[in-house]
Enzyme design. Structure first.
Site, PDB file in Angstrom:
ATOM      1  N   ASP A  67       1.060  -1.210  -0.146  1.00  0.00           N
ATOM      2  CA  ASP A  67      -0.023   0.251   0.147  1.00  0.00           C
ATOM      3  C   ASP A  67       0.245   1.022  -0.213  1.00  0.00           C
ATOM      4  OD1 ASP A  67       0.484  -0.273   3.008  1.00  0.00           O
ATOM      5  OD2 ASP A  67      -1.038  -0.671   3.126  1.00  0.00           O
ATOM      6  N   ASP A 136      -7.614  -3.001  14.453  1.00  0.00           N
ATOM      7  CA  ASP A 136      -8.944  -3.040  14.246  1.00  0.00           C
ATOM      8  C   ASP A 136      -9.253  -4.411  12.829  1.00  0.00           C
ATOM      9  OD1 ASP A 136      -8.194  -2.168  11.794  1.00  0.00           O
ATOM     10  OD2 ASP A 136      -9.121  -0.648  11.573  1.00  0.00           O
ATOM     11  N   HIS A 138      -7.301  -4.310   9.977  1.00  0.00           N
ATOM     12  CA  HIS A 138      -7.347  -4.293   8.599  1.00  0.00           C
ATOM     13  C   HIS A 138      -5.640  -4.850   8.001  1.00  0.00           C
ATOM     14  CE1 HIS A 138      -5.298  -0.635   9.674  1.00  0.00           C
ATOM     15  NE2 HIS A 138      -4.352  -1.294   8.732  1.00  0.00           N
ATOM     16  N   GLU A 143      -9.637  -1.001   5.647  1.00  0.00           N
ATOM     17  CA  GLU A 143     -10.517  -1.180   6.197  1.00  0.00           C
ATOM     18  C   GLU A 143     -11.323  -2.161   6.542  1.00  0.00           C
ATOM     19  OE1 GLU A 143      -8.990   0.605   8.036  1.00  0.00           O
ATOM     20  OE2 GLU A 143      -8.136   2.849   7.460  1.00  0.00           O
TER      21      GLU A 143
HETATM   22  C1  GLP Z   1      -0.207   0.424   8.988  1.00  0.00           C
HETATM   23  C2  GLP Z   1      -0.034  -0.616   7.677  1.00  0.00           C
HETATM   24  C3  GLP Z   1      -0.664  -1.479   7.358  1.00  0.00           C
HETATM   25  C4  GLP Z   1      -0.109  -2.641   8.755  1.00  0.00           C
HETATM   26  C5  GLP Z   1      -0.333  -1.917  10.366  1.00  0.00           C
HETATM   27  C6  GLP Z   1      -0.095  -2.213  10.852  1.00  0.00           C
HETATM   28  O1  GLP Z   1      -2.119   0.945   8.242  1.00  0.00           O
HETATM   29  N1  GLP Z   1      -1.113   0.395   5.714  1.00  0.00           N
HETATM   30  O2  GLP Z   1       0.016  -2.596   6.363  1.00  0.00           O
HETATM   31  O3  GLP Z   1      -0.115  -3.813   8.705  1.00  0.00           O
HETATM   32  O4  GLP Z   1      -0.173  -0.404   9.858  1.00  0.00           O
HETATM   33  O5  GLP Z   1       0.918  -2.101  11.415  1.00  0.00           O
HETATM   34  P1  GLP Z   1       2.402  -2.097  12.384  1.00  0.00           P
HETATM   35  O6  GLP Z   1       2.880  -3.322  12.519  1.00  0.00           O
HETATM   36  O7  GLP Z   1       3.305  -1.014  12.935  1.00  0.00           O
HETATM   37  O8  GLP Z   1       1.324  -2.423  14.220  1.00  0.00           O
END
Ligand code: GLP
Length: 261
Positions: A67, A136, A138, A143
């Site tokens: 993304d 959440d 995602h 989302e």
């Molecule tokens: C962001 C990214 C996701 C990621 C998520 C969790 O929203 N777009 O790809 O998995 O955060 O992040 P973290 O690994 O820092 O908890």
């Protein structure tokens, strides 16, 4: 799903790096799906260590990011393309020209999303996708409420995700972009092996829902239950809400499936 409960983030990183090392040994031109966020950091540190010691080469690998934010100026330090360059590409022998991200700065975003899907297909699809999970549920930036069949497209971020990601933007949720381009859930599900990484108590409810809850668009990661090869690598605190934790420990802790279970 194989659920491997690990004693530390370093162990999670070592197991994920083992899966990548085995893939690249068999297929030096493998296609990797990369994630940003904090969850893959121990994996990237281990890949860097193996590359610098000569145990691993990613020189033939192609990579696609999950993304990208929309609307950040080119070269912004928090654009996911810049983040992956800093956190991984700079420390391994991946060819930067073969590391791809959706173009969140394109004037025609739907065309950029379609082009990204075509590029993944032209590379032969993703062999191994690293994934984090949002609190959440995602995945990527899909989302809650996302279509389970979605492909790469524009999404709006929820207030919760913007608040969660504010730490990368000086603590100000308003500074976090409102929109992104993200691989869809259908895109992610097309990867041949998915390795989801989660650590810390804040992820325990999402991990419970994605592993043991109903498949629902309200927890996009729960769609992974329909995939034939998913490895969920988590620490004890992220596993805290799992009903079948002791079963997972007995079944998967010693010998994850990719090592021949
Ligand atoms: C962001 C990214 C996701 C990621 C998520 C969790 O929203 N777009 O790809 O998995 O955060 O992040 P973290 O690994 O820092 O908890």
């Amino acid at each position: 799903m194989e659920v491997v409960i690990c004693e530390s983030p370093e162990r999670i990183g070592a197991l994920a790096a083992d899966a990548i090392t085995a893939l690249v040994a068999a297929t030096p031109t493998a296609v990797l799906g990369l994630a940003t966020g904090s969850s893959p950091m121990s994996t990237y540190a281990e890949l860097a260590r193996r590359c610098s010691s000569g145990e691993l080469s990613l020189a033939g690998v192609t990579a696609f990011l999950l993304d990208e934010y929309v609307g950040l100026p080119p070269g912004h330090p928090q654009s996911y393309r810049r983040v992956i360059d800093r956190e991984l590409v700079a420390h391994v022998d991946l060819d930067p020209a073969r590391v791809h991200a959706p173009d969140g700065d394109a004037s025609d975003l739907p065309a950029a999303a379609a082009a990204y899907e075509r590029a993944i297909a032209a590379a032969g699809g993703v062999d191994l996708q690293l994934l984090g999970v949002g609190a959440d549920g995602h995945i990527g930036f899909n989302e809650p409420g996302s279509s389970l069949a979605s492909r790469t497209r524009i999404k709006s971020l929820t207030d919760r995700t913007r608040a969660d990601n504010a730490r990368f933007f000086g603590g100000d949720p308003q500074a976090v972009p409102r929109h992104c381009l993200t691989q869809g859930i259908g895109t992610i599900m097309a990867a041949r092996h998915i390795v989801l990484l989660a650590m810390g108590p804040g992820k325990a409810p999402a991990v419970r829902q994605l592993v043991e809850g109903s498949v629902t668009a309200m927890c996009p990661a729960s769609t992974l239950q329909l995939h034939p090869h998913v490895s969920v690598l988590i620490d004890e605190s992220a596993a805290a809400h799992l009903q079948l934790a002791s079963y997972y420990r007995q079944t998967y802790a010693a010998k994850p499936a990719w090592q021949g279970l």
